[in-house]
Scaffold this motif. Structure first.
Motif, PDB file in Angstrom:
ATOM      1  N   PRO A  33       5.986  -3.593  -3.082  1.00  0.00           N
ATOM      2  CA  PRO A  33       5.350  -2.346  -2.643  1.00  0.00           C
ATOM      3  C   PRO A  33       5.049  -2.401  -1.145  1.00  0.00           C
ATOM      4  O   PRO A  33       4.738  -3.473  -0.620  1.00  0.00           O
ATOM      5  CB  PRO A  33       4.047  -2.302  -3.446  1.00  0.00           C
ATOM      6  CG  PRO A  33       4.115  -3.399  -4.433  1.00  0.00           C
ATOM      7  CD  PRO A  33       5.158  -4.348  -4.009  1.00  0.00           C
TER       8      PRO A  33
ATOM      9  N   ILE B 175      -0.251   2.287  -5.047  1.00  0.00           N
ATOM     10  CA  ILE B 175       1.123   1.811  -4.789  1.00  0.00           C
ATOM     11  C   ILE B 175       1.882   2.842  -3.953  1.00  0.00           C
ATOM     12  O   ILE B 175       1.861   4.032  -4.245  1.00  0.00           O
ATOM     13  CB  ILE B 175       1.867   1.597  -6.127  1.00  0.00           C
ATOM     14  CG1 ILE B 175       1.260   0.441  -6.925  1.00  0.00           C
ATOM     15  CG2 ILE B 175       3.359   1.386  -5.898  1.00  0.00           C
ATOM     16  CD1 ILE B 175       1.603  -0.925  -6.440  1.00  0.00           C
TER      17      ILE B 175
ATOM     18  N   VAL C  46      -0.158  -4.721  -7.825  1.00  0.00           N
ATOM     19  CA  VAL C  46       0.244  -4.688  -9.232  1.00  0.00           C
ATOM     20  C   VAL C  46      -0.505  -5.825  -9.925  1.00  0.00           C
ATOM     21  O   VAL C  46      -0.367  -6.988  -9.538  1.00  0.00           O
ATOM     22  CB  VAL C  46       1.770  -4.911  -9.384  1.00  0.00           C
ATOM     23  CG1 VAL C  46       2.182  -4.893 -10.856  1.00  0.00           C
ATOM     24  CG2 VAL C  46       2.558  -3.869  -8.596  1.00  0.00           C
TER      25      VAL C  46
ATOM     26  N   ASN D 246      -1.289   5.583  -8.775  1.00  0.00           N
ATOM     27  CA  ASN D 246      -2.380   4.856  -9.434  1.00  0.00           C
ATOM     28  C   ASN D 246      -2.246   5.057 -10.936  1.00  0.00           C
ATOM     29  O   ASN D 246      -2.143   6.195 -11.398  1.00  0.00           O
ATOM     30  CB  ASN D 246      -3.740   5.390  -8.979  1.00  0.00           C
ATOM     31  CG  ASN D 246      -4.043   4.966  -7.559  1.00  0.00           C
ATOM     32  OD1 ASN D 246      -4.395   3.821  -7.301  1.00  0.00           O
ATOM     33  ND2 ASN D 246      -3.886   5.900  -6.624  1.00  0.00           N
TER      34      ASN D 246
ATOM     35  N   ILE E 158       7.004  -3.070 -10.601  1.00  0.00           N
ATOM     36  CA  ILE E 158       6.293  -3.794 -11.671  1.00  0.00           C
ATOM     37  C   ILE E 158       7.087  -5.055 -12.021  1.00  0.00           C
ATOM     38  O   ILE E 158       6.535  -6.131 -12.234  1.00  0.00           O
ATOM     39  CB  ILE E 158       6.112  -2.909 -12.931  1.00  0.00           C
ATOM     40  CG1 ILE E 158       5.322  -1.650 -12.581  1.00  0.00           C
ATOM     41  CG2 ILE E 158       5.410  -3.687 -14.034  1.00  0.00           C
ATOM     42  CD1 ILE E 158       5.253  -0.623 -13.711  1.00  0.00           C
TER      43      ILE E 158
ATOM     44  N   THR F 297       1.534  -8.900  -7.304  1.00  0.00           N
ATOM     45  CA  THR F 297       2.219  -8.069  -6.299  1.00  0.00           C
ATOM     46  C   THR F 297       3.297  -8.837  -5.535  1.00  0.00           C
ATOM     47  O   THR F 297       4.385  -8.326  -5.306  1.00  0.00           O
ATOM     48  CB  THR F 297       1.191  -7.491  -5.296  1.00  0.00           C
ATOM     49  OG1 THR F 297       0.087  -7.004  -6.026  1.00  0.00           O
ATOM     50  CG2 THR F 297       1.807  -6.381  -4.467  1.00  0.00           C
TER      51      THR F 297
ATOM     52  N   LEU G  30      -1.786  -0.433 -11.650  1.00  0.00           N
ATOM     53  CA  LEU G  30      -1.064  -0.139 -10.417  1.00  0.00           C
ATOM     54  C   LEU G  30      -2.030   0.630  -9.520  1.00  0.00           C
ATOM     55  O   LEU G  30      -2.482   1.720  -9.887  1.00  0.00           O
ATOM     56  CB  LEU G  30       0.179   0.704 -10.696  1.00  0.00           C
ATOM     57  CG  LEU G  30       1.179   0.118 -11.704  1.00  0.00           C
ATOM     58  CD1 LEU G  30       2.262   1.118 -12.042  1.00  0.00           C
ATOM     59  CD2 LEU G  30       1.799  -1.153 -11.164  1.00  0.00           C
TER      60      LEU G  30
ATOM     61  N   THR H 202       9.198   2.568  -9.017  1.00  0.00           N
ATOM     62  CA  THR H 202       7.893   2.097  -9.495  1.00  0.00           C
ATOM     63  C   THR H 202       8.083   0.998 -10.548  1.00  0.00           C
ATOM     64  O   THR H 202       7.415  -0.045 -10.507  1.00  0.00           O
ATOM     65  CB  THR H 202       7.082   3.267 -10.084  1.00  0.00           C
ATOM     66  OG1 THR H 202       7.086   4.333  -9.141  1.00  0.00           O
ATOM     67  CG2 THR H 202       5.667   2.859 -10.384  1.00  0.00           C
TER      68      THR H 202
END
Lengths: 357, 262
Positions: free
Chosen positions: A55, A9, A60, A23, A49, A68, A6, A45
């Motif tokens: 995001p 983000i 990702v 991160n 994922i 992502t 990640l 978060t």
């Protein structure tokens, strides 16, 4: 390269930042927990994922592939929800086989896989039952089995034990950890329960106010918190204002009494006001053996907690908590007694705020 | 000794008289086709009449089409509102209630005005007229159908079920057909029975679109054959009650079958 990455983000809902500067790198087979209070951004978060949220910035990456912008159904991530989310119209076997049916696996293969995962969760004879015929703990085990059946790249668990009673929570969390280790599946677990995070995880990500406060092993997080928030949030903590007396020697003053810390006080000037923290279990009565730090205190309150006795003491205007194991043959002081307490140099942590790290 | 409260019982008795006396009178009248005899002759005449059979069959088929069309229109719409646009719920609810504000006579004249001339001359064909009739019925069924589906969706955790299905690889079609629809079965059946009862007796739209429906037949019979007309009223009431009974039965069966955290 890490299995799950990640990078930078962030997520903003309207004008409100939900996640900032996030991160994290998770290795294959690692169990990572996001720990923090409600609204700190941990579930957002996790949902990024899973693909349920896009995001605002950042990427990702799973197993080298940037996912992502991929929709959730194309990510191959297994998700377990707090509310179980079993399909009420399907029995246990159909629930578990749902993902495989969508992947158009042959019927024999689905049947075999369903039996395998039912064996993993030790519910072999429950295949024909419907969700409403199961207890909460059983439903959550089926939800876990359903997520595992598709052999996901990453297993995501969003507060899966929050709705269960205390005893089942403990047994199921041990089961989740055992299954995760057996299958070697990369797992991200969201919880606000510190005990859960510490007991399950290889690493814990402590979050607050949409940011990471600290990432570390449970041992590091508990014993060496880097920020005041982490120290306060994880475990019980005495936070006491102190003044640095002699930074080079680690000397501090609390209520005109001198303490020593083993921590290096680089960058902190003599006379500066700081906050020190001491875990209750690291304090003992001086009568049981003296350590480098000794404080004169007055016993204010004694609470019996079963295996532990919690004593509230006062040093000047500062209140401390100290925990001592319940020993029926040890005579504890009484409320109002003036005694000495003691703790090691290592027990005294001088804390800084997250922004200063 | 505990005293039996008198006042509530008097109220119940008065309520009973208010609701059931007219019904008992209607039933009694429907059984008196032959002078000084209690007979089912009026019922026999109605049931064996070809017009009864034709109009009832026609309305039955129209009711089925209405249920299918209303289900396909309402379910995905309400599902999407629940999932993605919850702030639009009051607006959608208001739209479904317009049926109560706009009388059927206005609705049907609007339909005739728009669809009786090119480019959409639907009223020139039988199928076109039937289609318009069904669409008219769908708008009348909206309040009942919307409320049933809305209540059904509130009873299940739509968002989490959808996300669970998505995380297992399901697309929107699979989610709707395999997850949402089956879990709305009771709600949909309940909406369907209300719609059925409403369509079977509907008079205004069917009359002005000149369709051979059961409602106009009942009204027509009332003007010419009073005994058969009252028999038909009793039959119609029995049908409505049967629908309500089915809804109760299915609703009771569904209680407690929703798993998850509560």
């Amino acid at each position: 390269m890490a299995f799950l990455e990640l990078t930078n983000i962030s997520k903003v809902f309207g004008q409100t930042p939900a996640v900032q500067d996030f991160n994290l790198q998770v290795e294959k087979g690692e169990f990572v927990s996001f720990l923090g209070p409600s609204g700190c951004g941990k579930t957002t978060t996790l949902r990024m994922i899973a693909g349920f949220e896009l995001p605002t910035t950042g990427t990702v990456v799973v197993n080298g592939n940037d996912v992502t912008n991929k929709p959730p159904q194309k990510r191959n991530t297994g998700m377990v929800f707090q509310a179980y989310a079993l399909f009420p119209n399907m029995n246990v076997a159909e629930n578990i086989g749902f993902g495989l049916k969508i992947a158009r696996k042959p019927k024999d293969e689905i049947k075999k896989r369903v039996e395998e995962v039912l064996a993993i969760i030790k519910m072999e004879s429950f295949g024909n039952r419907y969700p409403y015929q199961l207890s909460g703990g059983q439903q959550q085990r089926v939800a876990l089995a359903r997520a595992l059946a598709i052999q996901p790249q990453v297993l995501l668990l969003d507060e899966p034990l929050s709705a269960l009673d205390a005893k089942i929570r403990v047994s199921l969390r041990q089961e989740i950890r055992a299954i995760q280790q057996k299958l070697g599946i990369t797992t991200v677990y969201v919880t606000h329960d510190q005990e859960e995070a510490l007991s399950l995880s290889d690493r814990v990500v402590v979050m607050n106010n949409s940011k990471i406060e600290q990432v570390g092993t449970p041992f590091e997080i508990y014993n060496f918190p880097k920020t005041e928030f982490t120290a306060q949030f994880v475990g019980t903590l005495n936070s006491i204002p102190a003044t640095v007396r002699h930074a080079a020697n680690g000397e501090l003053t609390v209520d005109s009494q001198t303490l020593v810390t083993a921590q290096k006080l680089a960058g902190i000037a003599d006379g500066e006001a700081v906050m020190i923290s001491i875990r209750p279990e690291r304090i003992s009565f001086a009568s049981e053996g003296r350590k480098p730090n000794v404080l004169n205190i007055k016993v204010e309150n004694i609470t019996f907690l079963g295996s532990i006795v919690r004593v509230q003491v006062r040093a000047g205007e500062h209140l401390f908590l100290m925990d001592t194991f319940n020993n029926p043959f040890l005579k504890l002081p009484e409320v109002g007694d003036k005694v000495e307490i003691t703790f090691s140099k290592e027990a005294v942590l001088v804390l800084r705020h997250a922004s200063q790290i | 000794m505990k005293r039996i409260p008198l006042f509530p019982w008097i109220l119940i008795f008065l309520g009973f008289l208010y609701f059931f006396l007219p019904l008992i009178g209607t039933l009694d009248f429907s059984l008196r086709l032959v002078k000084d005899q209690i007979t089912l002759e009026a019922y026999k005449n109605v049931v064996t009449s070809a017009r009864f059979q034709n109009t009832f069959t026609y309305s039955f088929i129209m009711a089925l089409w209405t249920i299918v069309a209303a289900t396909l229109l309402v379910t995905p719409t309400v599902y999407w509102v629940h999932l993605k646009l919850p702030h639009l719920r009051p607006i959608v609810e208001f739209i479904t209630l317009l049926t109560y504000v706009v009388p059927a006579i206005i609705l049907v004249f609007g339909l005739i005005r728009i669809y009786s001339r090119p480019p959409l001359s639907l009223l020139e064909s039988e199928i076109g007229s039937d289609f318009l009739l069904v669409m008219g019925y769908v708008s009348l069924a909206l309040p009942a159908m919307y409320r049933s589906v809305d209540a059904g969706l509130r009873a299940i955790d739509v968002r989490t079920l959808t996300e669970a299905a998505q995380s297992l690889g399901a697309g929107w079609r699979t989610i709707l057909l395999d997850v949402i629809f089956p879990n709305l079965r009771v709600a949909l059946l309940s909406g369907a029975f209300v719609t059925f009862a409403m369509v079977i007796g509907e008079f205004t739209i069917a009359t002005f679109l000149a369709r051979p429906a059961f409602g106009p037949y009942m009204a027509n019979l009332g003007q010419t054959r009073p005994y058969e007309s009252t028999a038909l009223t009793i039959i119609s009431l029995a049908l409505t009650w049967a629908c309500i009974g089915m809804m109760q039965l299915l609703g009771r069966g569904a209680q407690g079958q929703i798993a998850g955290t509560r």
